[in-house]
Design a protein around this motif. Structure first.
Motif, PDB file in Angstrom:
ATOM      1  N   GLY A   8       0.543 118.519  41.412  1.00 39.43           N
ATOM      2  CA  GLY A   8       0.727 117.944  42.739  1.00 39.43           C
ATOM      3  C   GLY A   8       0.027 116.606  42.880  1.00 39.43           C
ATOM      4  N   ARG A  26       2.108 114.028  40.973  1.00 38.44           N
ATOM      5  CA  ARG A  26       3.354 113.695  41.654  1.00 38.44           C
ATOM      6  C   ARG A  26       3.107 112.787  42.857  1.00 38.44           C
ATOM      7  NH1 ARG A  26       8.131 117.330  41.434  1.00 38.44           N
ATOM      8  NH2 ARG A  26       8.019 118.514  39.482  1.00 38.44           N
ATOM      9  N   LEU A  27       2.084 113.119  43.625  1.00 39.82           N
ATOM     10  CA  LEU A  27       1.800 112.326  44.825  1.00 39.82           C
ATOM     11  C   LEU A  27       1.377 110.909  44.453  1.00 39.82           C
ATOM     12  CD1 LEU A  27       1.666 112.481  47.913  1.00 39.82           C
ATOM     13  CD2 LEU A  27      -0.751 113.067  47.688  1.00 39.82           C
ATOM     14  N   MET A  54       8.257 114.580  47.205  1.00 39.39           N
ATOM     15  CA  MET A  54       7.666 115.865  47.566  1.00 39.39           C
ATOM     16  C   MET A  54       8.283 116.403  48.856  1.00 39.39           C
ATOM     17  SD  MET A  54       3.585 115.949  46.819  1.00 39.39           S
ATOM     18  CE  MET A  54       2.982 116.717  45.311  1.00 39.39           C
ATOM     19  N   ASP A 114      11.601 117.918  48.239  1.00 41.57           N
ATOM     20  CA  ASP A 114      11.549 119.200  47.521  1.00 41.57           C
ATOM     21  C   ASP A 114      11.218 120.386  48.418  1.00 41.57           C
ATOM     22  OD1 ASP A 114      12.170 117.981  45.141  1.00 41.57           O
ATOM     23  OD2 ASP A 114      10.102 117.858  44.419  1.00 41.57           O
ATOM     24  N   GLN A 170       1.497 117.637  50.261  1.00 41.69           N
ATOM     25  CA  GLN A 170       1.132 118.166  48.944  1.00 41.69           C
ATOM     26  C   GLN A 170       0.781 119.640  49.030  1.00 41.69           C
ATOM     27  OE1 GLN A 170      -1.846 115.969  46.774  1.00 41.69           O
ATOM     28  NE2 GLN A 170      -2.118 117.585  45.248  1.00 41.69           N
ATOM     29  N   TRP A 213       3.956 121.567  49.275  1.00 37.63           N
ATOM     30  CA  TRP A 213       4.657 121.541  47.987  1.00 37.63           C
ATOM     31  C   TRP A 213       3.996 122.506  47.006  1.00 37.63           C
ATOM     32  CZ3 TRP A 213       3.250 120.618  43.007  1.00 37.63           C
ATOM     33  CH2 TRP A 213       4.288 120.453  42.074  1.00 37.63           C
ATOM     34  N   GLU A 214       2.663 122.511  46.975  1.00 35.53           N
ATOM     35  CA  GLU A 214       1.943 123.388  46.059  1.00 35.53           C
ATOM     36  C   GLU A 214       2.213 124.862  46.361  1.00 35.53           C
ATOM     37  OE1 GLU A 214      -2.086 122.202  46.529  1.00 35.53           O
ATOM     38  OE2 GLU A 214      -1.886 120.382  45.310  1.00 35.53           O
TER      39      GLU A 214
END
Length: 332
Positions: A162, A165-166, A175, A178, A196, A199-200
């Motif tokens: 994460g 990606r961020l 993100m 997704d 984040q 997303w996690e």
């Protein structure tokens, strides 16, 4: 009558101090259309929950209620849980703790991970008594009265992915794309930390954060079991209080408290988030002079108070607002 606190520093200090002397050692609140609550308006048969921004007088109010009506004062401030910070976080003094029973203050050692779920677990063991829960951490108070969803912890490898990606170009937008629709519609998609985290959760569990939150259990303290108050204060009045109180903290050993923790300093640790600690660490390391560190700490405290007020307005609209009161001018 009930509700306020104190702080100081540099150029405005002489003026503020002069005002204090002229007014019996108290910074007077401005006129307000909100009521100042009286002791006879507080129901001694129910729990009392008191929220308010830093330096607004909520701790003094809690102490006055406890001394008049009885009850256990319980901390709801995520900064006052740490054993290493008494002065810097304006925890109740030993004299205050001797005047009425207190719980969940300074009970967590530095380096320990402590969450709102841990706080709820600790508070649950106290519910046989009449509680006076007081603090400025809105997440604690809303979790107490609205319930807290269990979300499994994020594995370290998912957290690392994460982060990567961020940090990548366009990472926040990807993100957001997704996320599951229900979560995307619920969270602040402009807030990278919130995105984040969502997303996690989805990556780690296969379920969206909104889905987990839908399984929120009943609250520990339902609305009808407690009287819920939010202490309010004029922004400029509160800024003067914050400045005056920080000066009092410095006079009573805040810098020495930070000096004692300097060998263990790690800005990534929860305990290191105490407002003013990073600035005083920078001073002790020779990175800025003391007046500059003090000024920046006061600014950080004002910003913290602003974020508290935003939470109270947005998440605690059904709590009863009450005006701060000049009689409550002890540490908060």
């Amino acid at each position: 009558m009930i509700g306020h606190v104190g702080s100081f520093v540099s150029a405005p200090v002489a003026f503020i101090a002069a005002q204090n002397v002229a007014k019996g050692g108290r910074v007077q609140p401005p006129e307000s259309c909100l009521p100042v609550i009286r002791l006879d308006q507080i129901d001694p048969k129910r729990h009392l929950l008191i929220a308010g921004p830093t330096a607004s007088g909520k701790s003094a109010l809690a102490l006055r209620v406890a001394r008049a009506q009885g009850g256990l004062i319980v901390n709801a401030d995520a900064l006052q849980i740490w054993s290493c910070w008494r002065v810097l976080t304006a925890r109740p003094s030993p004299e205050d703790e001797a005047a009425a029973p207190h719980a969940l203050y300074g009970h967590v050692a530095p380096g320990v991970t402590y969450s709102v779920g841990d706080w709820l677990r600790d508070l649950a063991g106290l519910l046989e008594r009449r509680l006076i829960v007081v603090g400025g951490t809105g997440l604690y108070l809303t979790a107490l009265t609205q319930g807290l969803a269990y979300v499994p912890p994020t594995p370290s490898e998912i957290r690392a992915e994460g982060d990567a990606r961020l940090a990548a170009e366009g990472g926040l937008a990807r993100m957001v794309a997704d996320l599951d629709p229900a979560t995307r519609d619920r969270i602040d998609i402009q807030n990278p930390a919130r995105v984040q985290r969502a997303w996690e959760v989805l990556a780690a569990t296969g379920r969206g954060l909104a889905d987990w939150q839908a399984d929120t259990p009943p609250p520990l303290v339902a609305p009808d079991q407690a009287q819920r108050l939010v202490v309010t204060a004029d922004r400029d009045w509160l800024a003067r209080r914050i400045a005056l109180r920080f000066g009092q903290m410095m006079q009573h050993g805040a810098l020495e408290e930070v000096r004692a923790m300097l060998p263990h300093w790690n800005p990534g640790q929860q305990w290191a988030r105490a407002i003013g600690a990073p600035e005083l660490v920078a001073h002790l390391r020779g990175q800025m002079d003391l007046p500059t560190a003090t000024e920046r700490a006061i600014i950080a405290t004002r910003q913290y108070a602003k974020s508290q007020r935003i939470w109270f307005r947005g998440r605690m609209k059904d709590w009863s607002p009450v005006s701060a009161d000049a009689e409550n001018t002890r540490n908060d």
